[in-house]
Design an enzyme around this catalytic site. Structure first.
Site, short mmCIF file in Angstrom:
data_model
loop_
_atom_site.label_atom_id
_atom_site.label_comp_id
_atom_site.label_asym_id
_atom_site.label_seq_id
_atom_site.Cartn_x
_atom_site.Cartn_y
_atom_site.Cartn_z
N GLU B 74 10.49 -25.76 -6.02
CA GLU B 74 10.46 -27.01 -5.24
C GLU B 74 11.70 -27.18 -4.40
O GLU B 74 11.62 -27.52 -3.22
CB GLU B 74 10.33 -28.22 -6.17
CG GLU B 74 8.91 -28.60 -6.54
CD GLU B 74 8.31 -27.67 -7.55
OE1 GLU B 74 9.05 -26.84 -8.10
OE2 GLU B 74 7.10 -27.74 -7.79
N HIS B 143 4.41 -36.18 -16.44
CA HIS B 143 3.48 -36.05 -15.33
C HIS B 143 2.97 -37.39 -14.84
O HIS B 143 2.02 -37.44 -14.08
CB HIS B 143 2.26 -35.22 -15.76
CG HIS B 143 2.47 -33.73 -15.68
ND1 HIS B 143 3.20 -33.05 -16.59
CD2 HIS B 143 2.04 -32.82 -14.79
CE1 HIS B 143 3.21 -31.77 -16.28
NE2 HIS B 143 2.50 -31.59 -15.19
#
Lengths: 432, 351
Positions: B74, B143
């Site tokens: 990322e 998440h």
């Protein structure tokens, strides 16, 4: 007896199988290609066959101790890699992992388990091969694919299944779930959902071991940490930062790469400039080893060396285990991108079947003993499901528990006292 | 492309019903087709057709130079996107979920958001960061976080939160055409939901303005603001309240930064009561900002204290019943609206 740390020359190993080797041309053709992969990945096992890919021999940083060990052990005993007791223990652990994961799939489709569930089928040799050599005080750090690491480390199947069902009897009281298994008692730290996240944490655990020995003078503290992660993680910055520091400070850690060639739908070869992960070890000053992760005996040999190195204070090792997951990335993954021929090749190398064959061929055990173990495991897994099913869901008051170790962290309420002291605090709606 | 949409006729006017997923896919497709500098980058966006199938068909149509499957880095690929934006390309960076954007947040804030300012206007960053945000179902603490409040606190960024298919299409197109970094917060549970859209929405030049909220339902007794998935819950709450004689005005914020303070305040001046709804953590949340804005600008018009509904102040638990308690439900919104209208309500929710 062959050890896994020798250089690439030919080492005779009783269970070397011949494997097809893709040409170098194919290797470079697939890098950056947009074509779907239709090939079988190269399978070189340093501890076995002598095929090379036509590339220059890899260079290892090999400590003298390995070579010494190799010479010593070559003259020892029967040449068998495992005793009967160890073999059956290893078999049982792998069957537990397999059976448990298969049951998870069933339970998921019946709606008892939910969210993200990542199964470990096919990779049991890596978990069992490494974790069964550890002491209880040694630490294992895992990723979201952590059910089997938890089982191998000693967390009872009941607690893992309950956690997956979201029940209060789970190892994390239902608060963590499939991806977040923790156990202080068994020294299992996660369960991390973000890839690469566990590696610095594992490095920290190894640092603690060294600190206790040197700064706190607990001279008998020789705890080792294992960090498990995948091939996709090896492109992440945190991995390299930790390789550097672990080698720099000679931390007692083993970095175990479970290279199953796929990160969800992204092939390792499409995403990595140099796909041979073990090479990244020597670049940072530690040995890098590649091993056939579908064969638990080979993994054990490598693991013994690597864990031994760490325990003796010689520093970290990077071990790349070539393995494969028989199922998709998670139970929500349609798994359309992997070539069925590739799956079939690896299915033929099923670690449980391989071990069973070795033990039968070498007269270490017979069918009856294996069947007994299979039955025992079936019962354990069935029992864990029953236990989980019958367990209660967490009570509402559990919502606000464990946010802080010191619950005064919730602050002072309108009556001037700490909120946590008010018995109604955990009973009401958790609204602002 | 649009012929795959089901066509249903509503009240005689021509309307199609498309899912949010189709809306996002078509918006990406049209913008990539209109401007060759637009490209898509992220994990699994290409061959896998998108982790949530948002970028389905795009690799085949535009090729690997414009639809890039990245390794799991990322920080790396976000930085690469920002660098490309510095030099005039228009990247759309997909995060598999915004939770993963935390690995890249240094680039989002320091390289993207602040660059136009630090360079005194020389370097603008026409980049879009998009992906699912907030809680899904049973995916655990790491998440499920909502990042609207975090990113909306940062000057230099624009933060958009679509709810319906119309929002998804219009706001994504606006985001891609915008010269500044835009955080586009989608919601996984909304992807499969279908909404009716007019022909105007399906047109390829359709675009929604950034910074304008939408009044989804007019009312006169209480203003309820919400964004993303919570808009759906607020609308359901409005139906329940209507049966009890409370007429709720539902505002779909659409844009968290810039926040449409005018629309919100005008609404509160009409209804005199405010309930803010969000899924994220309560402290320093979006609701905190809205309540303060109303108190600062419309204090005299308030007939009741402002009410904030937010997620529980705990990391998201995994167990299904605890997860339900940790996220606002329709009953919570109804109760808060009634409290604002001085109706008697029980303090605690039943489990």
């Amino acid at each position: 007896m062959a050890t896994a740390f020798s250089s690439i020359g030919v080492i005779q190993n009783p269970h070397c199988e011949s494997r097809s080797v893709p040409s170098r041309k194919l290797y470079s053709a697939v890098l950056g290609s947009t074509q779907k992969f239709r090939f079988n990945p190269p399978s070189r096992s340093i501890s076995g066959c002598s095929e090379t890919l036509g590339k220059p021999s890899p260079i290892y940083a090999i400590s003298e101790v390995f070579k010494e060990k190799k010479r010593k052990s070559a003259s020892s005993s029967s040449g068998l890699l495992i005793t009967k007791e160890e073999g059956l223990e290893v078999y049982e652990d792998m069957v537990l992992g397999r059976c448990f994961e298969d049951m998870c799939a069933q339970m998921y489709y019946r709606g008892k388990m939910f969210g993200f569930v990542h199964l470990y089928n096919g990779q049991e040799a890596v978990s069992t091969g490494f974790i069964k050599l550890l002491k209880k005080e040694d630490c294992v750090v895992s990723t979201y694919r952590d059910h089997v690491h938890a089982l191998s480390k000693g967390i009872p199947a009941r607690e893992v299944m309950s956690e997956l069902f979201g029940k209060t009897t789970g190892c994390c009281r239902g608060q963590g779930g499939s991806m977040h298994m923790f156990s202080k008692e068994h020294n299992l730290i996660g369960g991390f959902a973000f890839i690469g996240e566990g590696i610095p944490v594992a490095t920290g655990a190894a640092f603690t071991s060294k600190y206790r020995r040197e700064a706190l003078n607990e001279t008998d503290c020789d705890h080792v940490t294992l960090a498990f992660f995948g091939d996709g993680t090896c492109n992440n910055g945190q991995f390299y930062e930790c390789l550097n520091m672990a080698a720099l400070w000679k931390l007692p850690i083993v970095f175990v790469v479970e290279n199953n060639l796929w990160a969800i739908g992204m092939s390792h070869l499409r995403s990595t400039s140099d796909p041979e992960i073990w090479k990244k070890g020597p670049a940072f000053g530690m040995p890098g080893v590649h091993v056939d992760g579908m064969d638990v005996l080979k993994v054990r040999e490598v693991a013994k060396e690597a864990i031994g190195r760490a325990r003796r204070g010689e520093g970290p090792t990077l071990v790349e285990c070539e393995t494969y997951r028989f199922r998709g990335h998670s139970l929500a993954d349609p798994d359309e991108l992997r070539d069925p021929a590739e799956k079939a090749r690896y299915a033929a190398r099923d670690p449980i079947a391989t071990l069973k064959k070795y033990m039968i061929d070498n007269n270490l055990a017979n069918e009856v003993e294996f069947k007994a173990i299979d039955k025992k495991i079936d019962e354990i897994v069935e029992d864990s499901v029953e236990f989980a099913d019958g367990s209660p869901q967490p009570s509402r008051s559990q919502l606000l528990e464990n946010v802080f170790a010191d619950p005064k962290g919730f602050g002072i309420g309108p009556d001037g006292r700490y909120r946590c002291e008010d018995p109604k605090f955990t009973e009401g709606t958790a609204h602002v | 492309m649009l012929s795959v949409f089901r066509r249903k006729v509503f009240h005689g006017s021509f309307i199609a019903a498309i899912t949010v997923r189709e809306a996002l896919n078509s918006a990406l497709d049209e913008e990539m087709s209109a401007d060759p500098k637009v490209f898509l980058m992220g994990e699994e966006v290409g061959e896998y057709q998108g982790a949530y199938k948002i970028s389905k068909g795009l690799l085949e149509k535009y090729g690997p130079e414009r639809v890039l499957d990245t390794p799991i880095t990322e920080a790396g690929f976000t930085g690469i996107g920002v660098g490309a934006a510095y030099y005039g390309l228009r990247p759309v960076v997909e995060f598999m979920t915004f939770n993963f954007s935390m690995q890249a947040i240094d680039h989002i804030i320091n390289s993207a958001a602040k660059s136009n300012y630090m360079s005194a206007g020389q370097i603008s960053v026409p980049i879009v960061f998009r992906g699912p945000n907030g809680a899904a179902a049973g995916v655990g603490a790491q998440h499920s976080q909502c990042y609207a409040a975090w990113y909306a606190a940062c000057p230099g960024l624009k933060v958009l939160t679509p709810y319906s298919s119309e929002d998804a299409r219009g706001l994504l197109k606006a985001a891609i055409r915008d010269p500044d970094p835009v955080i586009f917060l989608e919601n996984e549970l909304l992807y499969g939901e279908s909404f009716p859209v007019s022909a105007e929405v399906l047109d390829s030049s359709f675009c929604l303005p950034i910074g304008k909220a939408k009044i989804e339902k007019e009312g006169k007794d209480v203003t309820i603001t919400a964004f993303s998935k919570m808009v759906g819950l607020a609308l359901k709450a409005a139906e329940i309240l209507a049966k009890e004689g409370i007429s709720a005005e539902i505002i779909n914020l659409r844009s968290i930064r810039p926040l449409d303070r005018d629309t919100i305040n005008a609404s509160v001046r009409k209804t005199n009561r405010l309930v803010t709804v969000e899924e994220g953590f309560p402290q320093h949340g979006v609701g905190a900002e809205i309540c303060t804005s109303v108190i600062e600008e419309s204090f005299g018009y308030l007939d009741a204290p402002v009410e904030r509904i937010a997620g529980a102040d705990v990391p998201m638990p995994y167990a299904a019943n605890l997860e339900r308690s940790a996220v606002p439900q329709v009953e919570d919104i109804v109760r808060a609206a009634k409290r604002a209208c001085y109706r008697a309500v029980p303090m605690a929710a039943t489990a």
